[in-house]
Design a protein around this motif. Structure first.
Motif, mmCIF file in Angstrom:
data_model
loop_
_atom_site.group_PDB
_atom_site.id
_atom_site.type_symbol
_atom_site.label_atom_id
_atom_site.label_comp_id
_atom_site.label_asym_id
_atom_site.label_seq_id
_atom_site.Cartn_x
_atom_site.Cartn_y
_atom_site.Cartn_z
ATOM 1 N N UNK A 137 41.499 -10.913 -29.952
ATOM 2 C CA UNK A 137 40.739 -10.091 -30.061
ATOM 3 C C UNK A 137 39.212 -10.715 -29.104
ATOM 4 N N UNK A 138 38.975 -11.954 -29.435
ATOM 5 C CA UNK A 138 38.008 -12.870 -28.562
ATOM 6 C C UNK A 138 38.279 -12.905 -27.229
ATOM 7 N N UNK A 139 39.660 -13.276 -26.774
ATOM 8 C CA UNK A 139 40.071 -13.226 -25.277
ATOM 9 C C UNK A 139 39.885 -11.764 -24.522
ATOM 10 N N UNK A 140 40.255 -10.657 -25.444
ATOM 11 C CA UNK A 140 40.121 -9.468 -24.721
ATOM 12 C C UNK A 140 38.792 -9.281 -24.479
ATOM 13 N N UNK A 141 37.598 -9.364 -25.346
ATOM 14 C CA UNK A 141 36.435 -9.311 -24.999
ATOM 15 C C UNK A 141 35.611 -10.215 -24.232
ATOM 16 N N UNK A 142 35.978 -11.349 -24.357
ATOM 17 C CA UNK A 142 35.263 -12.669 -23.512
ATOM 18 C C UNK A 142 35.703 -12.670 -22.164
ATOM 19 N N UNK A 143 36.951 -12.541 -21.848
ATOM 20 C CA UNK A 143 37.607 -12.751 -20.601
ATOM 21 C C UNK A 143 36.914 -11.887 -19.328
ATOM 22 N N UNK B 130 37.851 -22.082 -27.149
ATOM 23 C CA UNK B 130 38.173 -22.121 -28.323
ATOM 24 C C UNK B 130 39.154 -20.979 -28.797
ATOM 25 N N UNK B 131 39.267 -19.875 -28.041
ATOM 26 C CA UNK B 131 39.853 -18.655 -28.499
ATOM 27 C C UNK B 131 41.276 -19.032 -28.028
ATOM 28 N N UNK B 132 41.309 -19.795 -26.930
ATOM 29 C CA UNK B 132 42.822 -20.204 -26.511
ATOM 30 C C UNK B 132 43.463 -21.282 -27.522
ATOM 31 N N UNK B 133 42.622 -22.151 -27.773
ATOM 32 C CA UNK B 133 43.354 -23.126 -28.881
ATOM 33 C C UNK B 133 43.615 -22.565 -30.172
ATOM 34 N N UNK B 134 42.797 -21.520 -30.421
ATOM 35 C CA UNK B 134 43.059 -20.983 -31.658
ATOM 36 C C UNK B 134 44.403 -20.059 -31.657
ATOM 37 N N UNK B 135 44.419 -19.290 -30.688
ATOM 38 C CA UNK B 135 45.401 -18.305 -30.316
ATOM 39 C C UNK B 135 46.975 -19.272 -30.172
ATOM 40 N N UNK B 136 46.653 -20.577 -29.562
ATOM 41 C CA UNK B 136 47.616 -21.233 -29.480
ATOM 42 C C UNK B 136 48.246 -21.859 -30.726
ATOM 43 N N UNK B 137 47.455 -22.231 -31.595
ATOM 44 C CA UNK B 137 47.738 -22.747 -32.886
ATOM 45 C C UNK B 137 48.440 -21.541 -33.975
ATOM 46 N N UNK C 1 34.749 -27.300 -26.597
ATOM 47 C CA UNK C 1 35.358 -26.822 -27.925
ATOM 48 C C UNK C 1 34.499 -26.679 -29.060
ATOM 49 N N UNK C 2 33.682 -27.799 -29.238
ATOM 50 C CA UNK C 2 32.861 -27.634 -30.398
ATOM 51 C C UNK C 2 31.756 -26.435 -30.368
ATOM 52 N N UNK C 3 31.435 -26.101 -29.327
ATOM 53 C CA UNK C 3 30.508 -24.984 -29.219
ATOM 54 C C UNK C 3 31.075 -23.765 -29.768
ATOM 55 N N UNK D 163 19.714 -21.266 -14.070
ATOM 56 C CA UNK D 163 19.847 -21.718 -15.448
ATOM 57 C C UNK D 163 20.475 -20.517 -16.207
ATOM 58 N N UNK D 164 20.127 -19.045 -16.387
ATOM 59 C CA UNK D 164 20.555 -18.326 -17.071
ATOM 60 C C UNK D 164 21.956 -17.982 -16.593
ATOM 61 N N UNK D 165 22.354 -18.278 -15.448
ATOM 62 C CA UNK D 165 23.707 -17.946 -15.109
ATOM 63 C C UNK D 165 24.690 -18.943 -15.500
ATOM 64 N N UNK D 166 24.230 -20.289 -15.363
ATOM 65 C CA UNK D 166 24.967 -21.353 -15.701
ATOM 66 C C UNK D 166 25.170 -21.247 -17.222
ATOM 67 N N UNK D 167 24.100 -21.017 -18.200
ATOM 68 C CA UNK D 167 24.244 -21.242 -19.442
ATOM 69 C C UNK D 167 25.093 -20.288 -20.050
ATOM 70 N N UNK D 168 25.039 -18.919 -19.408
ATOM 71 C CA UNK D 168 26.182 -17.830 -20.140
ATOM 72 C C UNK D 168 27.534 -18.265 -19.525
ATOM 73 N N UNK D 169 27.586 -18.753 -18.476
ATOM 74 C CA UNK D 169 28.953 -18.903 -17.808
ATOM 75 C C UNK D 169 29.679 -20.103 -18.724
ATOM 76 N N UNK D 170 28.723 -21.080 -18.978
ATOM 77 C CA UNK D 170 29.366 -22.191 -19.767
ATOM 78 C C UNK D 170 29.596 -22.064 -21.173
ATOM 79 N N UNK D 171 28.606 -21.064 -21.730
ATOM 80 C CA UNK D 171 28.783 -20.696 -23.477
ATOM 81 C C UNK D 171 30.010 -19.802 -23.412
ATOM 82 N N UNK D 172 30.096 -18.756 -22.613
ATOM 83 C CA UNK D 172 31.432 -17.981 -22.515
ATOM 84 C C UNK D 172 32.864 -18.678 -22.265
#
Length: 469
Positions: free
Chosen positions: A226-232, A196-203, A27-29, A181-190
């Motif tokens: 917008x973040x969901x549409x791009x990131x998902x 975060x986008x889900x929490x913000x959209x829920x609030x 969440x904090x990332x 590592x590159x795959x796990x890092x990208x997967x985790x950051x996304x």
């Protein structure tokens, strides 16, 4: 009555504490980056709504960040108490990497956190924006080092083993940037951004149900959609690439995730949508399959061979009964996130983003699903690595400390009680903060470069009839 060993409880204790811990960094990332975007948007446009949202979410970030730090410290002690053999054997490699995380990323976060939270009126908007960016970069840096450590345990390279059985570094570049590592890092950051986008959209959805003309709720909801549409869709692509990498380096894990007990040397492996894996009988009962689709997804080819769990010795296989389901929950939620983002985009196109109450209710329902997806992904990764702590080299059974069952059970019981009390209260407080609508009015003077022409804040801006973004 129960055949439970100290090793079983030590594993469960670490799984319990890491499950609590991972939801807070996830969440904090994402939230740190969101705060940086809000701060930059206010600096560029001068619109007070962005600073109101910044002040609103920075308090939530501070609480989540603190809970993540506390839960992470507790985890580190377990390496000495329950996993001392693992710590001894991997310490020459993992110790420095964890130190780099503290010296670079965590110090960066901690050093600028106070300025971000309390220093705007003292350092000015420009330096305050820089401080917020440093906190966001610090959270990404922490993710970088932690994911590098975990990825090395999954795909160990660049090491040698000395006379006492310790892993010692030979090539630090290979260790840090190991094959997975590159795959796990990208997967985790996304995943963190989606969470975060889900929490913000829920609030945002929660507050729009109460007042669909609330400017702050509109702004956060539109940004989250917008973040969901791009990131998902990016996450789905990243997950596919990650799966191909895992098939190359950890084929037994893929076989367990897919529920393939029998190999398919000539390709044509079916995708098992649902069923009940039975490790004892080595089959998936009541399987619902789509012919050839697993081959197409995993290898992008219908005739490439795919191994099954029976191709590996029983003592080297991960259990399919857990990760078969956690993997499907994670993937299903990923497509649900994509659907929510598409629904939001369609509503925006029709000019109905802020008054579609069922969309807002769906956003509220999906609010915690990012955490569920992260947990399921983490379980899939870690259970799928078994029976190894360092894949193919150091077994979990050989990594534990010589601790008696009563000692582990006592500490586990204490963790369960303390965690549910402390983090239960913390989570309740976070939900309480989210239930409050963002402050009305300008939270602080806007001056100098933060004021854009024609963007004077005021009630009319929030009630603009053209606000159907």
């Amino acid at each position: 009555m129960f055949d439970v060993t100290a090793l079983d409880l030590a594993r469960f204790q670490f799984a319990f504490t890491v499950s609590f811990h991972i939801i807070f960094p996830a969440f904090s990332i994402g939230l740190a980056s969101y705060l940086a975007v809000l701060n930059a948007a206010h600096y560029i446009t001068g619109r007070a709504v962005f600073m109101r949202l910044f002040d609103y979410w920075k308090t939530i970030f501070a609480v989540a960040f603190g809970m993540g730090v506390v839960s992470g410290i507790v985890m580190s002690y377990q390496f000495g108490t329950n996993w001392s053999v693992f710590s001894d054997k991997t310490g020459p490699i993992l110790g420095p990497m964890m130190g780099y995380e503290v010296l670079s990323a965590f110090f960066l976060e901690a050093g600028f956190l106070g300025v971000m939270l309390f220093g705007r009126s003292r350092v000015g908007p420009g330096l305050h924006l820089v401080a917020t960016l440093m906190v966001a970069i610090g959270t990404l840096g922490s993710a970088f080092w932690i994911l590098s450590v975990n990825s090395w345990m999954q795909t160990p390279v660049g090491y040698d083993i000395n006379d006492v059985g310790q892993f010692i570094p030979v090539d630090w570049w290979a260790i840090v940037f190991n094959p997975s590592f590159p795959y796990r890092f990208v997967h985790m950051v996304l995943a963190a951004y989606l969470t975060t986008a889900l929490v913000v959209s829920g609030v945002g959805g929660w507050h729009l149900l109460k007042n669909h003309r609330d400017e702050a709720a509109r702004t956060m909801f539109a940004m989250a959609m917008g973040m969901l549409l791009v990131t998902a869709p990016l996450q789905i692509l990243a997950g596919d690439a990650h799966g191909l990498n895992t098939l190359k380096h950890q084929p037994a894990k893929i076989a367990a995730m897919e529920g393939h007990y029998d190999g398919h040397p000539e390709g044509g492996a079916p995708l098992i949508l649902f069923g009940i894996p039975d490790d004892e009988a080595e089959e998936v009962r009541y399987a619902i399959e789509i012919p050839y689709l697993s081959n197409l997804i995993l290898t992008h080819d219908l005739t490439s061979p795919l191994p099954g769990l029976k191709d590996f010795p029983k003592e080297d296989r991960p259990g399919a009964e857990i990760i078969f389901w956690t993997f499907r929950i994670m993937v299903g939620l990923g497509f649900a996130m994509l659907g929510l983002g598409a629904w939001g985009a369609f509503s925006w196109w029709r000019g109905r983003l802020y008054d579609r109450h069922w969309l807002h209710r769906a956003a509220i329902a999906m609010g915690p699903m990012g955490f569920v997806a992260v947990l399921c992904g983490w379980i899939t990764t870690e259970v799928g690595r078994q029976p190894w702590t360092v894949y193919g080299l150091l077994r979990t059974a050989d990594s534990a400390s010589p601790v008696d069952l009563p000692a582990v059970s006592t500490s586990l019981l204490a963790f369960i009680v303390v965690y549910f009390v402390i983090f239960g209260i913390g989570t309740y407080y976070l939900l309480h903060l989210m239930a409050q609508r963002p402050d009305q009015g300008d939270p602080e003077p806007v001056d100098g470069p933060t004021r854009a022409a024609g963007t004077a804040p005021g009630p009319a801006q929030g009630d603009d009839a053209k606000g159907e973004v």
